[in-house]
Design a protein around this motif. Structure first.
Motif, PDB file in Angstrom:
ATOM      1  N   VAL A 394      52.820  46.526  29.315  1.00 34.33           N
ATOM      2  CA  VAL A 394      51.679  46.911  30.147  1.00 34.33           C
ATOM      3  C   VAL A 394      50.675  47.730  29.345  1.00 34.33           C
ATOM      4  N   ASN A 395      51.160  48.640  28.545  1.00 37.63           N
ATOM      5  CA  ASN A 395      50.262  49.482  27.744  1.00 37.63           C
ATOM      6  C   ASN A 395      49.505  48.655  26.714  1.00 37.63           C
ATOM      7  N   ILE A 396      50.167  47.676  26.094  1.00 42.20           N
ATOM      8  CA  ILE A 396      49.500  46.832  25.098  1.00 42.20           C
ATOM      9  C   ILE A 396      48.371  46.038  25.737  1.00 42.20           C
ATOM     10  N   VAL A 397      48.618  45.480  26.923  1.00 46.39           N
ATOM     11  CA  VAL A 397      47.597  44.677  27.599  1.00 46.39           C
ATOM     12  C   VAL A 397      46.429  45.539  28.062  1.00 46.39           C
ATOM     13  N   ASN A 398      46.726  46.692  28.638  1.00 47.95           N
ATOM     14  CA  ASN A 398      45.663  47.526  29.209  1.00 47.95           C
ATOM     15  C   ASN A 398      44.951  48.390  28.176  1.00 47.95           C
ATOM     16  N   ALA A 399      45.490  48.479  26.965  1.00 50.52           N
ATOM     17  CA  ALA A 399      44.854  49.331  25.959  1.00 50.52           C
ATOM     18  C   ALA A 399      43.550  48.736  25.450  1.00 50.52           C
ATOM     19  N   SER A 400      43.406  47.416  25.533  1.00 47.40           N
ATOM     20  CA  SER A 400      42.210  46.735  25.038  1.00 47.40           C
ATOM     21  C   SER A 400      41.442  46.131  26.198  1.00 47.40           C
ATOM     22  N   CYS A 401      40.170  46.452  26.314  1.00 46.76           N
ATOM     23  CA  CYS A 401      39.335  45.870  27.370  1.00 46.76           C
ATOM     24  C   CYS A 401      39.199  44.361  27.188  1.00 46.76           C
ATOM     25  N   LYS A 402      39.089  43.918  25.916  1.00 47.56           N
ATOM     26  CA  LYS A 402      38.980  42.485  25.640  1.00 47.56           C
ATOM     27  C   LYS A 402      40.236  41.750  26.099  1.00 47.56           C
ATOM     28  N   ARG A 403      41.406  42.289  25.753  1.00 49.25           N
ATOM     29  CA  ARG A 403      42.674  41.659  26.131  1.00 49.25           C
ATOM     30  C   ARG A 403      42.844  41.669  27.658  1.00 49.25           C
ATOM     31  N   HIS A 404      42.429  42.747  28.300  1.00 45.73           N
ATOM     32  CA  HIS A 404      42.530  42.843  29.764  1.00 45.73           C
ATOM     33  C   HIS A 404      41.641  41.798  30.429  1.00 45.73           C
ATOM     34  N   ASP A 405      40.415  41.635  29.934  1.00 47.69           N
ATOM     35  CA  ASP A 405      39.496  40.656  30.528  1.00 47.69           C
ATOM     36  C   ASP A 405      39.985  39.226  30.291  1.00 47.69           C
ATOM     37  N   GLN A 406      40.547  38.958  29.112  1.00 43.04           N
ATOM     38  CA  GLN A 406      41.080  37.626  28.833  1.00 43.04           C
ATOM     39  C   GLN A 406      42.224  37.282  29.781  1.00 43.04           C
ATOM     40  N   LEU A 407      43.093  38.259  30.048  1.00 43.38           N
ATOM     41  CA  LEU A 407      44.211  38.026  30.968  1.00 43.38           C
ATOM     42  C   LEU A 407      43.705  37.749  32.375  1.00 43.38           C
ATOM     43  N   ALA A 408      42.715  38.495  32.812  1.00 40.77           N
ATOM     44  CA  ALA A 408      42.155  38.275  34.148  1.00 40.77           C
ATOM     45  C   ALA A 408      41.502  36.900  34.253  1.00 40.77           C
ATOM     46  N   HIS A 412      42.583  33.728  36.637  1.00 42.49           N
ATOM     47  CA  HIS A 412      41.617  33.109  37.548  1.00 42.49           C
ATOM     48  C   HIS A 412      41.595  31.590  37.367  1.00 42.49           C
ATOM     49  N   ASP A 413      41.557  31.147  36.116  1.00 42.93           N
ATOM     50  CA  ASP A 413      41.538  29.696  35.863  1.00 42.93           C
ATOM     51  C   ASP A 413      42.811  29.037  36.375  1.00 42.93           C
ATOM     52  N   GLU A 414      43.955  29.704  36.248  1.00 41.89           N
ATOM     53  CA  GLU A 414      45.214  29.142  36.715  1.00 41.89           C
ATOM     54  C   GLU A 414      45.233  29.011  38.241  1.00 41.89           C
ATOM     55  N   ILE A 415      44.696  30.001  38.940  1.00 35.24           N
ATOM     56  CA  ILE A 415      44.644  29.934  40.410  1.00 35.24           C
ATOM     57  C   ILE A 415      43.740  28.804  40.864  1.00 35.24           C
ATOM     58  N   VAL A 416      42.587  28.640  40.206  1.00 32.34           N
ATOM     59  CA  VAL A 416      41.672  27.552  40.553  1.00 32.34           C
ATOM     60  C   VAL A 416      42.337  26.201  40.324  1.00 32.34           C
ATOM     61  N   ARG A 417      43.059  26.060  39.208  1.00 38.64           N
ATOM     62  CA  ARG A 417      43.744  24.793  38.915  1.00 38.64           C
ATOM     63  C   ARG A 417      44.796  24.476  39.969  1.00 38.64           C
ATOM     64  N   GLN A 418      45.578  25.479  40.367  1.00 37.20           N
ATOM     65  CA  GLN A 418      46.613  25.253  41.370  1.00 37.20           C
ATOM     66  C   GLN A 418      46.015  24.867  42.714  1.00 37.20           C
ATOM     67  N   LEU A 419      44.891  25.461  43.074  1.00 38.57           N
ATOM     68  CA  LEU A 419      44.244  25.104  44.341  1.00 38.57           C
ATOM     69  C   LEU A 419      43.691  23.684  44.301  1.00 38.57           C
ATOM     70  N   GLU A 420      43.098  23.283  43.161  1.00 36.53           N
ATOM     71  CA  GLU A 420      42.523  21.945  43.053  1.00 36.53           C
ATOM     72  C   GLU A 420      43.597  20.873  43.058  1.00 36.53           C
TER      73      GLU A 420
END
Length: 468
Positions: A394-408, A412-420
């Motif tokens: 958790v600390n590794i992911v949240n320590a970088s804003c870039k890494r946090h935004d990429q994960l989000a 999001h793309d995975e949720i859209v794919r599952q809905l489609e």
């Protein structure tokens, strides 16, 4: 000392009221004459709003006086309801009116027992109380006259001169209702009132003034009422805001006490330091209402000088006396595992049990579960390592804003794919974007939330962390 500067006597020691200066127990109060003259009326208003301290159903201490054991009795209040007080701390009676308005003159000599020391010679108590009241020109009755005049400010000459017409009074009431509406809204939503810059040129004057300004722009009548008065009549000062907050708190507490009625209840108490490094004791009541529902209500928060059991018990007695609660109706008490709370011989639970043997103590189950989980996690190396690795991820992911935004974005793309593709079903409150929450040290429910989110996002977390 320069000419014209008046030196106050040495006993004027309190220049500003602080949390804890207004005591419910008369035996623990600071004398009015020890307060600076500028704050005496403020203290009097606070005491009058609370009323005389009259604990009922209390187990009064019996002492050998004369030819037998004697003590204070509840029915003594009946003939002296407006002024008679009882101090639990000193086991003595006091006069509420003389405490507030005792005049510093020689004729008042002899009433110190009802204002400073306390009267505790219970033999012939009712007759002594009647003698204290005395004739129409006694010190007690003069204090009563000052008390009535203070409560009815309309009889004061300055008020009569400045009273104005009934129309002006109606306008004042309308302005007060507007201000009260803003205060009630902010209290209900739990928002702060003040802003960093509340000046006229400020772009953000804080929630209170911004909401009031928005309301007056939407309502022309309100804008006229607020705009036609001077700055000293708008009732927007911090002091008036606090007074209205206190009034709302008192009305809320009164509604809770009325809902409890004569029912039995349990007491929940905890203490902690606030942001200003002051010890605060919070108190909650748990009871069953008339519809058979289990209700838990926050009732008070009290500043205490220390966390000794005796100090906490004195603060509790003050709250009980102020709210009119009876210790005899207490049937349970729940605290954490601190020794000052659960101590078998000197803890708070023992002090209450000495007064009411039916107030059974129960160690907080949530705190017990917390202790068990912590103990199990510490004794099992694999469990300890598992949670350490979880926190590291958790600390590794949240320590970088870039890494946090990429994960989000990947989530999001995975949720859209599952809905489609129909792999998941949409709906209100479903498929919400989330992130990895850092687990708390003292709330193991947060560890469960962290693990659930980590399982949901595990594939994307591995991809995100593996990029480095």
């Amino acid at each position: 000392m320069a000419r014209g500067v008046k030196k106050l006597p040495a006993y004027y020691t309190i220049a500003e009221l602080r949390p804890g200066d207004i005591e419910s127990d008369p035996g623990l109060r600071i004398p009015i004459e020890h307060l600076d003259p500028d704050i005496r009326d403020l203290a009097r208003r606070e005491y009058i709003s609370r009323g005389p301290c009259q604990p009922t159903n209390h187990t009064y201490e019996r002492k050998w006086v004369g030819s037998g054991y004697r003590s204070f009795h509840d029915y003594w209040y009946n003939d002296h309801r407006s002024w008679l007080e009882y101090s639990v701390a000193k086991d003595a009676t006091f006069c509420f009116l003389c405490f507030l308005f005792k005049q510093p003159r020689a004729e008042n000599y002899g009433i110190e027992s009802f204002t400073k020391n306390g009267f505790k010679t219970w033999k012939d108590g009712p007759s002594v109380l009647s003698r204290h009241v005395g004739k129409h020109d006694s010190a007690h009755n003069k204090a009563r006259q000052h008390y009535l005049a203070f409560k009815n400010q309309r009889q004061n000459i300055p008020h009569v001169i400045d009273r104005g017409t009934n129309i002006e009074q109606e306008k004042y009431k309308a302005r007060l209702l507007i201000i009260l509406g803003v205060v009630k809204f902010l209290l209900l939503q739990g928002h702060d009132f003040r802003g960093h810059d509340e000046s006229i040129n400020s772009k953000n004057k804080g929630n209170f003034k911004e909401l009031l300004e928005w309301y007056t722009k939407k309502d022309p009548k309100a804008e006229k009422l607020i705009g036609e008065v001077g700055d000293n009549h708008k009732m927007t000062s911090h002091g008036i805001q606090l007074d209205l907050c206190k009034a709302c708190a008192e009305e809320t507490t009164k509604a809770i006490i009325q809902d409890i009625g004569d029912s039995k209840f349990a007491l929940l108490v905890d203490e902690s330091r606030d942001a200003s490094i002051k010890e605060q004791m919070d108190m909650c009541l748990r009871y069953v209402n008339k519809r058979g529902e289990v209700i838990e209500r926050f009732i008070a928060i009290e500043h205490v000088l220390d966390t000794r059991a005796t100090s906490l018990k004195a603060a509790l007695d003050g709250i009980f006396a102020t709210t009119g609660l009876s210790m005899s109706n207490l049937r349970g008490q729940g605290y954490d595992g601190a020794s000052n709370m659960r101590g078998e011989f000197r803890g708070l639970q023992r002090l209450i049990l000495d007064e009411n043997p039916y107030a059974h103590y129960i160690h907080c189950f949530a705190h017990q579960l917390q202790l068990v989980v912590v103990a199990v996690a510490k004794c099992c190396s694999s469990v300890r390592d598992f949670f350490e690795y979880t926190s590291m991820v958790v600390n590794i992911v949240n320590a970088s804003c870039k890494r946090h935004d990429q994960l989000a974005q990947e989530q999001h793309d995975e949720i859209v794919r599952q809905l489609e593709e129909g792999e998941t079903v949409g709906g209100k409150g479903k498929n919400q974007l989330t992130n990895l929450a850092r687990p708390g040290d003292t709330r193991w429910g947060s560890h469960h939330r962290t693990l659930c989110r980590l399982i949901l996002m595990w594939k994307h977390v591995l991809k995100n962390v593996g990029q480095d």
